[in-house]
Design a protein around this motif. Structure first.
Motif, mmCIF file in Angstrom:
data_model
loop_
_atom_site.group_PDB
_atom_site.id
_atom_site.type_symbol
_atom_site.label_atom_id
_atom_site.label_comp_id
_atom_site.label_asym_id
_atom_site.label_seq_id
_atom_site.Cartn_x
_atom_site.Cartn_y
_atom_site.Cartn_z
ATOM 1 N N THR A 158 10.081 -2.009 -20.578
ATOM 2 C CA THR A 158 10.736 -0.808 -20.064
ATOM 3 C C THR A 158 10.680 -0.866 -18.541
ATOM 4 O O THR A 158 9.646 -1.213 -17.970
ATOM 5 N N SER A 159 11.781 -0.553 -17.894
ATOM 6 C CA SER A 159 11.824 -0.531 -16.431
ATOM 7 C C SER A 159 11.628 0.896 -15.931
ATOM 8 O O SER A 159 11.781 1.855 -16.682
ATOM 9 N N GLY A 160 11.276 1.021 -14.635
ATOM 10 C CA GLY A 160 11.285 2.346 -14.044
ATOM 11 C C GLY A 160 10.038 2.776 -13.317
ATOM 12 O O GLY A 160 9.193 1.957 -12.941
ATOM 13 N N LEU A 161 9.910 4.088 -13.133
ATOM 14 C CA LEU A 161 8.974 4.692 -12.188
ATOM 15 C C LEU A 161 7.574 4.910 -12.742
ATOM 16 O O LEU A 161 7.394 5.359 -13.874
ATOM 17 N N LEU A 162 6.594 4.590 -11.885
ATOM 18 C CA LEU A 162 5.189 4.871 -12.163
ATOM 19 C C LEU A 162 4.567 5.481 -10.918
ATOM 20 O O LEU A 162 4.860 5.053 -9.795
ATOM 21 N N ILE A 183 3.901 17.236 -15.768
ATOM 22 C CA ILE A 183 4.653 16.180 -15.087
ATOM 23 C C ILE A 183 6.035 16.093 -15.727
ATOM 24 O O ILE A 183 6.160 16.114 -16.945
ATOM 25 N N SER A 184 7.060 16.009 -14.895
ATOM 26 C CA SER A 184 8.423 15.880 -15.417
ATOM 27 C C SER A 184 8.809 14.405 -15.465
ATOM 28 O O SER A 184 8.751 13.709 -14.461
ATOM 29 N N LEU A 307 10.760 11.064 -12.083
ATOM 30 C CA LEU A 307 9.367 11.483 -12.146
ATOM 31 C C LEU A 307 9.184 12.650 -11.184
ATOM 32 O O LEU A 307 9.602 12.578 -10.025
ATOM 33 N N GLY A 308 8.585 13.727 -11.662
ATOM 34 C CA GLY A 308 8.335 14.891 -10.810
ATOM 35 C C GLY A 308 6.931 15.426 -11.032
ATOM 36 O O GLY A 308 6.476 15.534 -12.175
ATOM 37 N N PHE A 309 6.232 15.754 -9.933
ATOM 38 C CA PHE A 309 4.846 16.224 -10.035
ATOM 39 C C PHE A 309 4.467 16.958 -8.761
ATOM 40 O O PHE A 309 5.204 16.953 -7.769
ATOM 41 N N ASP A 319 9.791 14.814 -6.273
ATOM 42 C CA ASP A 319 10.698 14.312 -7.299
ATOM 43 C C ASP A 319 11.267 12.973 -6.868
ATOM 44 O O ASP A 319 11.699 12.807 -5.720
ATOM 45 N N PHE A 320 11.270 12.023 -7.793
ATOM 46 C CA PHE A 320 11.787 10.683 -7.521
ATOM 47 C C PHE A 320 12.737 10.281 -8.634
ATOM 48 O O PHE A 320 12.542 10.634 -9.796
#
Length: 345
Positions: A158-162, A183-184, A307-309, A319-320
């Motif tokens: 899986t690709s994406g934000l951490l 966390i969104s 990703l939102g926190f 938010d990213f």
């Protein structure tokens, strides 16, 4: 064969511990930080005090201060990030796609194919190996000790934000948000079949009794952990549908298992039956078209898009969002072309 590494990459719930302690009737009055140091394994006073300041220690469902004196029959709840393991992780000069970084955290865009942390015959080439090297170029921060602080994970393919915590305070504060599901997180997925309407999948998720490499959904709380995924349709493409998935919980293989459970496995997900033609025609031209799509996207079609926190220090909402990587984008464009001109494919 399914790589075991894919299993150890997802469930952020096991990255921190939730403890519930009922104080004995005969307990003498004692500061809560001292009390917890004796009751929580591997807990330094600094670690306990960070948790108290973050609001991760509740007494009788109320946040307290470090000076609070524990009383008999108090009910104490604690959420703490697990301390780093003792096994040494060697730094490796692996390029990182960092979207944002400050003294407390960083946001990284993980490519598909990269395992998040060492284990199960994947002790090198992981995101953690890359982070350890990256942090070596920064001054040491209190509580950091040069080790990146994972508070959640995503699957190898899986690709994406951490988000990664760079010190104990950041890890504790972020872990609390994950634990409370504040966390969104939104994922983009391409799934087999025509999804008629938006909806959600919920149930207890645990390892399949038929195949331990696969997660399954159960009605019985004894068989798994509670899980919820909300999904909405972004684009209908005939035999496949582009959807957005919003996670309430973060279980191992959650989206992959959830979508398979409702008859819509992720496109090219070898573990959950998406690496074959699930919907479509019997024509050889269509079969070749799908094979070409599989070649463009040689993994499950899942991308952690946003990703939102709340930031652990500034307390501001962050938010990213990251666009689809090339492999996913090219596969999607091919399906869009198929729908527009089906006879040309």
């Amino acid at each position: 064969m399914v790589a075991e590494a894919d299993f150890q990459d997802s469930d952020e719930q096991d990255l921190f511990e939730h403890l519930r302690i009922v104080v004995d009737k005969g307990q003498a009055l004692l500061r809560i930080d001292k009390f917890l140091m004796n009751r929580v394994e591997n807990a330094s006073r600094n670690r306990i005090q960070n948790a108290i300041t973050a609001g991760s220690v509740l007494v009788n469902n109320q946040p307290i201060k470090a000076s609070y004196k524990v009383k008999p029959l108090d009910v104490i709840s604690v959420v703490l990030p697990h301390p780093p393991r003792d096994t040494e992780v060697y730094p490796e000069d692996i390029p990182l796609d960092i979207l944002y970084e400050d003294d407390d955290l960083l946001i990284v865009n993980k490519p598909a194919g990269m395992v998040v942390h060492p284990g199960f015959n994947n002790y090198t080439g992981t995101l953690v190996n890359a982070l350890v090297y990256h942090f070596a170029h920064f001054p040491q921060l209190p509580g950091n000790d040069g080790r990146p602080g994972l508070v959640h994970r995503i699957d190898k393919d899986t690709s994406g934000l951490l988000v990664v915590g760079k010190n104990e305070w950041a890890m504790t504060f972020l872990a609390k948000q994950f634990f409370e599901h504040t966390i969104s997180r939104k994922y983009t997925a391409l799934v087999w079949g025509d999804i008629a309407e938006d909806g959600d999948v919920q149930g207890y998720i645990g390892r399949s009794v038929k195949d331990r490499r696969v997660m399954a959904l159960y009605d019985d709380p004894e068989k798994g952990k509670w899980s919820v995924t909300h999904y909405r349709v972004l684009e209908r493409l005939g035999y496949v549908t582009l959807i957005e998935c919003q996670l309430e919980t973060g279980r191992t293989h959650q989206i992959r298992a959830h979508m398979q459970s409702i008859g819509h496995p992720l496109f090219n997900d070898a573990v959950y039956g998406g690496d074959r033609i699930v919907k479509g025609t019997v024509f050889s031209k269509y079969k070749q078209f799908v094979e070409n799509c599989f070649e463009l996207l040689p993994r499950q079609a899942l991308h952690a898009r946003s990703l939102g926190f709340i930031h652990p220090v500034s307390k501001k909402k962050m938010d990213f969002e990251i666009p689809l990587p090339d492999d996913f984008r090219l596969c999607l464009e091919k399906w869009q072309g198929y729908v527009s001109h089906p006879h040309n494919n």
